[in-house]
Write an enzyme that holds these catalytic residues in place. Sequence first.
Site, PDB file in Angstrom:
ATOM      1  CG  PHE A 123      31.064   6.509   0.519  1.00 28.41           C
ATOM      2  CD1 PHE A 123      32.916   5.834   0.958  1.00 28.41           C
ATOM      3  CD2 PHE A 123      31.006   6.816  -0.351  1.00 28.41           C
ATOM      4  CE1 PHE A 123      33.202   6.502  -0.055  1.00 28.41           C
ATOM      5  CE2 PHE A 123      31.946   6.631  -1.803  1.00 28.41           C
ATOM      6  CZ  PHE A 123      33.419   6.547  -1.148  1.00 28.41           C
ATOM      7  CB  SER A 132      30.195  12.498 -12.710  1.00 26.21           C
ATOM      8  OG  SER A 132      28.944  11.670 -12.783  1.00 26.21           O
ATOM      9  NE  ARG A 268      -1.866 -14.169 -18.919  1.00 23.73           N
ATOM     10  CZ  ARG A 268      -2.883 -14.008 -18.573  1.00 23.73           C
ATOM     11  NH1 ARG A 268      -3.783 -14.019 -17.737  1.00 23.73           N
ATOM     12  NH2 ARG A 268      -3.825 -12.577 -19.809  1.00 23.73           N
ATOM     13  N   GLY A 340      -0.760  -7.041 -19.075  1.00 20.83           N
ATOM     14  CA  GLY A 340      -1.044  -5.998 -17.686  1.00 20.83           C
ATOM     15  C   GLY A 340      -0.134  -6.484 -16.402  1.00 20.83           C
ATOM     16  CD  GLU A 363      28.763   1.830  -4.663  1.00 18.16           C
ATOM     17  OE1 GLU A 363      30.173   1.615  -4.968  1.00 18.16           O
ATOM     18  OE2 GLU A 363      28.402   1.594  -4.031  1.00 18.16           O
TER      19      GLU A 363
HETATM   20  C1  LIG Z   1      19.556   6.065  -4.324  1.00 18.07           C
HETATM   21  C2  LIG Z   1      20.498   7.199  -4.045  1.00 18.07           C
HETATM   22  C3  LIG Z   1      22.644   5.846  -3.039  1.00 18.07           C
HETATM   23  C4  LIG Z   1      22.987   6.623  -3.311  1.00 18.07           C
HETATM   24  N1  LIG Z   1      24.288   6.466  -2.522  1.00 18.07           N
HETATM   25  C5  LIG Z   1      25.379   7.302  -2.467  1.00 18.07           C
HETATM   26  C6  LIG Z   1      26.467   6.737  -0.865  1.00 18.07           C
HETATM   27  O1  LIG Z   1      25.905   6.582  -0.425  1.00 18.07           O
HETATM   28  N2  LIG Z   1      27.619   7.737  -1.091  1.00 18.07           N
HETATM   29  C7  LIG Z   1      27.405   8.756  -2.082  1.00 18.07           C
HETATM   30  O2  LIG Z   1      28.726   9.273  -2.060  1.00 18.07           O
HETATM   31  N3  LIG Z   1      26.964   8.999  -2.458  1.00 18.07           N
HETATM   32  C8  LIG Z   1      25.523   8.750  -2.793  1.00 18.07           C
HETATM   33  N4  LIG Z   1      24.789   8.521  -4.263  1.00 18.07           N
HETATM   34  C9  LIG Z   1      25.095   9.783  -5.666  1.00 18.07           C
HETATM   35  C10 LIG Z   1      25.732   8.835  -6.344  1.00 18.07           C
HETATM   36  O3  LIG Z   1      26.874   8.268  -6.660  1.00 18.07           O
HETATM   37  C11 LIG Z   1      25.583  10.421  -7.606  1.00 18.07           C
HETATM   38  O4  LIG Z   1      23.909  10.497  -7.699  1.00 18.07           O
HETATM   39  C12 LIG Z   1      26.359   9.878  -8.691  1.00 18.07           C
HETATM   40  O5  LIG Z   1      27.583   9.610  -8.583  1.00 18.07           O
HETATM   41  C13 LIG Z   1      26.158  11.116 -10.540  1.00 18.07           C
HETATM   42  O6  LIG Z   1      26.022  12.098  -9.817  1.00 18.07           O
HETATM   43  P1  LIG Z   1      25.126  13.003 -10.277  1.00 18.07           P
HETATM   44  O7  LIG Z   1      23.095  12.624  -9.008  1.00 18.07           O
HETATM   45  O8  LIG Z   1      25.577  14.222  -9.202  1.00 18.07           O
HETATM   46  O9  LIG Z   1      25.284  13.453 -11.529  1.00 18.07           O
HETATM   47  P2  LIG Z   1      25.491  14.279 -12.338  1.00 18.07           P
HETATM   48  O10 LIG Z   1      27.404  14.010 -12.186  1.00 18.07           O
HETATM   49  O11 LIG Z   1      24.653  15.569 -12.533  1.00 18.07           O
HETATM   50  O12 LIG Z   1      25.801  13.314 -13.838  1.00 18.07           O
HETATM   51  C14 LIG Z   1      23.968  13.617 -14.808  1.00 18.07           C
HETATM   52  C15 LIG Z   1      24.727  13.525 -16.083  1.00 18.07           C
HETATM   53  O13 LIG Z   1      25.711  13.306 -16.586  1.00 18.07           O
HETATM   54  C16 LIG Z   1      26.284  12.578 -16.705  1.00 18.07           C
HETATM   55  N5  LIG Z   1      27.751  12.974 -16.880  1.00 18.07           N
HETATM   56  C17 LIG Z   1      28.163  13.996 -15.879  1.00 18.07           C
HETATM   57  N6  LIG Z   1      29.871  14.028 -16.307  1.00 18.07           N
HETATM   58  C18 LIG Z   1      29.976  13.300 -17.784  1.00 18.07           C
HETATM   59  C19 LIG Z   1      31.143  13.247 -18.168  1.00 18.07           C
HETATM   60  N7  LIG Z   1      31.898  13.814 -17.937  1.00 18.07           N
HETATM   61  N8  LIG Z   1      30.818  12.182 -18.921  1.00 18.07           N
HETATM   62  C20 LIG Z   1      29.878  11.847 -19.828  1.00 18.07           C
HETATM   63  N9  LIG Z   1      28.174  12.191 -19.352  1.00 18.07           N
HETATM   64  C21 LIG Z   1      28.779  12.670 -17.851  1.00 18.07           C
HETATM   65  C22 LIG Z   1      26.238  11.290 -16.372  1.00 18.07           C
HETATM   66  O14 LIG Z   1      26.519  10.392 -16.535  1.00 18.07           O
HETATM   67  C23 LIG Z   1      24.745  11.538 -15.545  1.00 18.07           C
HETATM   68  O15 LIG Z   1      23.998  11.037 -16.761  1.00 18.07           O
HETATM   69  C24 LIG Z   1      23.980   8.152  -4.381  1.00 18.07           C
HETATM   70  C25 LIG Z   1      23.078   8.435  -5.279  1.00 18.07           C
HETATM   71  C26 LIG Z   1      21.468   8.416  -5.357  1.00 18.07           C
HETATM   72  C27 LIG Z   1      20.458   7.760  -6.322  1.00 18.07           C
END
Ligand SMILES: Cc1cc2nc3c(=O)[nH]c(=O)nc-3n(C[C@H](O)[C@H](O)[C@H](O)COP(=O)(O)OP(=O)(O)OC[C@H]3O[C@@H](n4cnc5c(N)ncnc54)[C@H](O)[C@@H]3O)c2cc1C
Length: 379
Positions: A123, A132, A268, A340, A363
Amino acid sequence: MNFDLTEEQAMIRDLIHDFADAEVAPGAVDRDRTGHFPVEVFEKLAKLGLMGLPFPEQYGGGGADTISFAIVVEELSRVCASTGITYSAHVSLGGAPLALFGTEEQKAAYLTPLCRGDYLGAFGLTEPDAGSDAGGTRTTAVRTGDQWVISGSKCFITNASYARNLALTAVTDRSKGTSGISAFIVPTNAPGFTTHCNYEKMGLHASNTTELVLEEVAVPLENLLGKEGNGFKQFLAVLDGGRIGIAAMGVGIAQGAYDKSLRYAKQRKQFGRTLSAFQAIQFKLADMAMNIELARTMVYKAAWLKDQGRPFKKEAAMAKLFATEMCMKVCDQAVQIHGGYGYMKEYEVERFMRDAKLLEIGEGTSEIQRLVIAAQIGC
Ligand SMILES: Cc1cc2nc3c(=O)[nH]c(=O)nc-3n(C[C@H](O)[C@H](O)[C@H](O)COP(=O)(O)OP(=O)(O)OC[C@H]3O[C@@H](n4cnc5c(N)ncnc54)[C@H](O)[C@@H]3O)c2cc1C
């Protein structure tokens, strides 16, 4: 109110519990080291008929409920979270958009092979500048004649190297904001589509996480999934269900870490007594057991509501938030109880801790879950 599993749910739990111990646990440490993707495990899960578990039998699914799906995710994650996330994403992110929004033809063509386990589901929502804030999608789909031409990129996509088709979002009308985002089914071997798998991750080493690049990828008009402009709404609905899967992973990883900690504490000895004789360690184990049970109950409630066709957005977000934060705390305490040795790979709880961190991010991060819950309670 009845807290017992049904006969079918209990049968599935027994089956997958034994399968996880016999077929998934033994290679988990090696896979974490080497990054080997457990294709052989998924072939066996397909033979057991579990790859399409909650989907209708007419498409080759198992016709089971969401609670059964959560149980399978939990049991796989209990021994190997990489296997757990692969299965959870296959069903709740790969299959669900097709089951929820596909036409009969699309379900027959794309959901059926997923249920058979011919390949894995994936997906594509997240982009380098739209995480986000998925409404910030930049990938575009332009209608030209009898096809859609899709260009852009997606990041962090689970399972895509093992998918023959996947659903992804693209902007079809920029002027309409999130109502101008649509969903498409895209074959991963289409000209212009490339999948890269180069991430070096903290954990979940045996899961497949990819970057997708789409350079003028042409798909037929009938590959539009759902209505034009509904893609954003559809994918948010898919994520509600996916959160039950991630929450179940949290319960499973925590259960695995707790089981190892209880066993270790009983063996342990320090100061002439087992660790489990110290009240400080007993309290940690008691808190772990209590929190796992609370999270599992919440996961089942969210899954049950979904199965009743009732609203479950708030409960799924609560389950995900509670179970995943609980899981991180339990893993931290598991390492502590092991002292440890807990810091060493051999005892596995450090792997559980590294794997667990993703659950607070994928997600919808914990912050986003709090936003979802706040909106649901009328803030
Ligand atoms: C191993 C892995 C598997 C994944 N698999 C999928 C997949 O199959 N399909 C897919 O589509 N995506 C996938 N993702 C993506 C994942 O859903 C996103 O990484 C996640 O939604 C966060 O987006 P970002 O990494 O861009 O972080 P950002 O959105 O940049 O967020 C960075 C920080 O800011 C905070 N933040 C952002 N906006 C706000 C707000 N409005 N208020 C408060 N805090 C906020 C966040 O909570 C976070 O702490 C995957 C990610 C990983 C690491």
